[in-house]
Design an enzyme around this catalytic site. Structure first.
Site, PDB file in Angstrom:
ATOM      1  CE1 TYR A 137      -3.962  -6.462  -2.201  1.00  0.00           C
ATOM      2  CE2 TYR A 137      -5.862  -5.979  -0.814  1.00  0.00           C
ATOM      3  CZ  TYR A 137      -4.527  -5.796  -1.123  1.00  0.00           C
ATOM      4  OH  TYR A 137      -3.771  -4.950  -0.361  1.00  0.00           O
ATOM      5  CE1 TYR A 151     -11.222  -0.261  -5.275  1.00  0.00           C
ATOM      6  CE2 TYR A 151      -9.960   0.358  -3.336  1.00  0.00           C
ATOM      7  CZ  TYR A 151     -11.011  -0.327  -3.906  1.00  0.00           C
ATOM      8  OH  TYR A 151     -11.872  -1.054  -3.127  1.00  0.00           O
ATOM      9  CG  HIS A 152      -6.658   3.241  -2.071  1.00  0.00           C
ATOM     10  ND1 HIS A 152      -5.764   2.626  -2.926  1.00  0.00           N
ATOM     11  CD2 HIS A 152      -7.026   2.301  -1.174  1.00  0.00           C
ATOM     12  CE1 HIS A 152      -5.591   1.379  -2.546  1.00  0.00           C
ATOM     13  NE2 HIS A 152      -6.337   1.152  -1.488  1.00  0.00           N
ATOM     14  CE  LYS A 206      -6.984   5.306  11.130  1.00  0.00           C
ATOM     15  NZ  LYS A 206      -7.886   4.205  10.722  1.00  0.00           N
ATOM     16  CG  ASP A 255      -6.598   1.293   9.611  1.00  0.00           C
ATOM     17  OD1 ASP A 255      -6.517   1.180   8.373  1.00  0.00           O
ATOM     18  OD2 ASP A 255      -7.624   1.669  10.195  1.00  0.00           O
ATOM     19  CG  HIS A 305      -8.171   1.946   5.060  1.00  0.00           C
ATOM     20  ND1 HIS A 305      -7.442   0.804   5.263  1.00  0.00           N
ATOM     21  CD2 HIS A 305      -8.440   1.994   3.725  1.00  0.00           C
ATOM     22  CE1 HIS A 305      -7.275   0.180   4.104  1.00  0.00           C
ATOM     23  NE2 HIS A 305      -7.868   0.881   3.161  1.00  0.00           N
TER      24      HIS A 305
END
Length: 678
Positions: A15, A169-170, A543, A547, A549
């Site tokens: 990646y 995945y996340h 935040k 981003d 996440h």
């Protein structure tokens, strides 16, 4: 060697993408020369969220976690000297997936490629963006329409392309259990397939072609047996759904096709050399079992908890795959787990639990309704909080973190500042300048004014109606429209969406029992509020930037709430100005900023400056994220009260530190250290 013919290896990817299209192109060509068999493109956050590099929210984010692609010229340079007709390209892109696929197709056409032969994948899973990754733009309805239109277009025009990579995945990164990971991904697949079927864009007799192009992208954690059984359960459930719900008789079209990146959540900053064996174990979970083997694998690098991996680190991860595929005898045998009663019992259990959860979500109205209600997000925040609590208590053991912590000096990290890749801060200015030049010159041949404006107007008209949006998007790509202009036009029609945070509805994961660390921190919180003459201490979790996440921020917010704070958390994607305005309006006692994208060097000082200008310099600011040592020192020198990185895994201890900083900022005497046991 057995007489059986050896299986072909899976696609091997890393990646990658950073700084600029030119730098990323050079990296791709080097990786292909090293034996990588497919490309996996990482786009930067402005590209993922539909902003041009000169937008206020893009500040500090350009080229950080991927490559900036603002228009067809950037895409052209990204794949220069890489024949796309011969390539298998995965693009990790969701909200702006249609736009990036259009740019890719236009560049392929310029190369003379037959687009019916293009192979690759666009992730294009917006549900997991609402739940865990945070690069969503539009509300669920319009987002599902973009996905539907793209699937219909590719089935009809780019038949070898995987238009969606339903991505669990996340979800695991956000705390999902195996049952949640399977159930939420399958519920997303049902929502997408129902939408494509109901759109009428693909005839009923060709619906098997749609099902055959649906792929999945999953996470493999270090619990080897459970992860391998999870993949077998995934395949069994997918076969059942596609046969019974959609009537797909062709077994080949019902095949569960998936790629994998193994778990990054479990990579540790402490003793990071241990990450190598974690990565190997996680890879084995998705390669050892032939009947549930991944079609493509990309591995993180050992140092991803420290910062951006270097080319050498990525090469190491590629070589791990190559050793397994070419030196071992793995590919010479049929499935080595077939017939195991242990495996079958675990798979049966997972299938039963997952089907029950899928039914529960369908009763709510499906995945989109469960997103909008906040159910899915609250479940993930809760399960993640429970996992963190198990780690902190020592119930879940992590070598080098909460067990076997003594270590010899590590030569790999002797110089931390050179153990990771750094992005030149000047890159952003160069990219912004290049974008300005593109805008100034695109009215000349071959574009010719006013094509960009006309293309955008056609896009908006299509969005207001029911036409497939892919053709209008392709026209925008050919006309020189920018990423921000394309997304901006759709924002005008569709609006934007702020996903539920899941924080307020998350249950208590760590009880404040008498004598427990949380009870002691709670006592510090109450005592400090009393000393300050306020009902409750107020803590803003922010935040800044793009981003998305948010897992760490959410866990800090939940634990601070449980420790007695009144928590202000407004979700992701805020400007420093918005964060400071909220801090002043809510009269908070501390601000916590969470950034994992590398933009801390620009955004955090901006928050500090704005607080000083507003006369609120006494509000302590703490920062958490993947922050290299040198950057942490600079942040502290700029006035940050404390910096927390992945090595600081004890959330209760972090909350205690924040209380200490509040007392220090308000010139209150420190509370006795014995009041809070280590």
């Amino acid at each position: 060697m057995t007489e059986r013919q050896k299986d072909r290896p899976w696609l091997m990817r890393t990646y990658a993408g950073h700084s600029t299209a030119e730098a990323s192109n050079e990296l791709y060509r080097r990786n292909l020369a090293k034996g990588q068999t497919g490309l996996s493109v990482a786009f930067d956050l402005p590209t993922q969220t539909g902003y041009d590099p000169d937008h206020i929210l893009a500040r500090g984010e350009v080229g950080r976690v991927g490559v900036p692609v603002s228009h067809v010229g950037d895409m052209r340079r990204l794949f220069q000297d890489i024949p796309l007709e011969q390539m298998n390209t995965s693009m990790t892109i969701n909200a702006t997936a249609m736009w990036l696929l259009a740019l890719y197709q236009v560049v392929a056409e310029e190369q003379g490629a037959d687009i019916t032969r293009l192979q690759g994948t666009t992730q294009n899973d917006i549900v997991k963006e609402y739940l865990s990754r945070g690069t969503h733009v539009f509300p669920p309805g319009p987002s599902l329409r973009l996905t539907t239109d793209m699937i219909a277009y590719t089935v009809n025009h780019i038949p070898k392309w995987n238009p969606i990579n339903i991505c669990s995945y996340h979800l695991q990164e956000a705390g999902a259990t195996p049952v949640q990971e399977i159930s939420y991904a399958m519920s997303t697949a049902i929502a997408v397939l129902d939408a494509v079927r109901d759109s009428g864009q693909v005839p009923e007799e060709r619906f098997g072609e749609v099902v055959a192009r649906i792929s999945f992208f999953v996470n493999a954690g270090v619990r080897f047996v459970e992860e391998m059984c999870k993949m077998r359960a995934f395949g069994r459930i997918w076969d059942k759904i596609t046969l019974e719900r959609y009537g797909i008789e062709n077994a080949k079209q019902r095949r569960f096709r998936y790629g994998v990146q193994v778990n990054s959540l479990g990579l540790t900053e402490a003793q990071p050399e241990n990450n190598v064996q974690r990565i190997v174990l996680e890879m084995l979970a998705v390669t050892l079992s032939k009947d549930a083997r991944a079609r493509a694998v990309q591995l993180p690098a050992w140092n991803e908890a420290l910062g951006l991996p270097r080319p050498w680190d990525q090469q190491w991860s590629l070589r791990i795959q190559q050793v397994l595929a070419h030196e071992s005898d793995l590919l010479e045998y049929e499935d080595i787990f077939a017939g195991s009663h242990v495996i079958e019992a675990k798979v049966d259990s997972l299938v039963t639990e997952c089907l029950a959860e899928i039914d529960r979500i369908q009763e709510m109205g499906g995945a989109m309704a469960a997103v909008e209600s906040g159910y899915l997000k609250a479940q993930l925040v809760s399960s993640h909080a429970e996992r963190r609590a198990r780690i902190e208590s020592g119930e879940e053991k992590i070598v080098g973190v909460n067990i076997f912590e003594t270590t010899e000096p590590n030569p790999l990290t002797a110089d931390l500042d050179t153990a990771i890749q750094t992005v030149d801060p000047a890159v952003e200015a160069r990219v912004v300048s290049a974008l300005k030049n593109w805008r100034d010159t695109r009215y000349q041949p071959p574009f010719n004014h006013p094509r960009p404006c006309k293309a955008l107007e056609r896009l908006k008209e299509a969005a207001k109606g029911t036409d497939n949006l892919m053709e209008a998007t392709l026209e925008c790509a050919r006309a020189g429209v920018t990423t921000g202009e394309w997304a901006g036009a759709l924002r005008e029609v569709f609006g934007e969406f702020r996903a539920p945070t899941g924080v307020s509805s998350a249950p208590v994961a760590v009880p404040a029992e008498a004598g427990s660390p949380l009870a002691e921190v709670r006592r510090k919180v109450d005592r400090t509020a009393q000393d300050l003459g306020v009902g409750k201490l107020r803590f803003l979790v922010g935040k800044p930037g793009l981003d998305g996440h948010s897992n760490g921020a959410e866990q800090i917010a939940v634990r601070a709430r449980d420790a007695g704070f009144e928590v202000v958390y407004q979700g992701i994607r805020l400007t420093p100005e918005q964060i400071v305005d909220a801090a002043l309006e809510e009269d908070v006692h501390a601000v916590g900023l969470s950034i994992l994208s590398g933009s801390h060097a620009q955004l955090v000082p901006d928050v500090l400056d704005r607080l000083r200008t507003a006369g609120a310099a006494d509000i302590p600011v703490v920062v958490g994220g993947i922050i290299p040592n040198a950057d942490a020192e600079e942040l502290r020198a700029a006035g940050v009260a404390a910096v927390f990185t992945p090595k600081d895994f004890g959330i209760t201890g972090i909350i205690g530190r924040i209380v200490d900083e509040i007392r220090k900022a308000n010139q209150l005497s420190p509370l006795e250290s014995t009041e809070v046991p280590a």
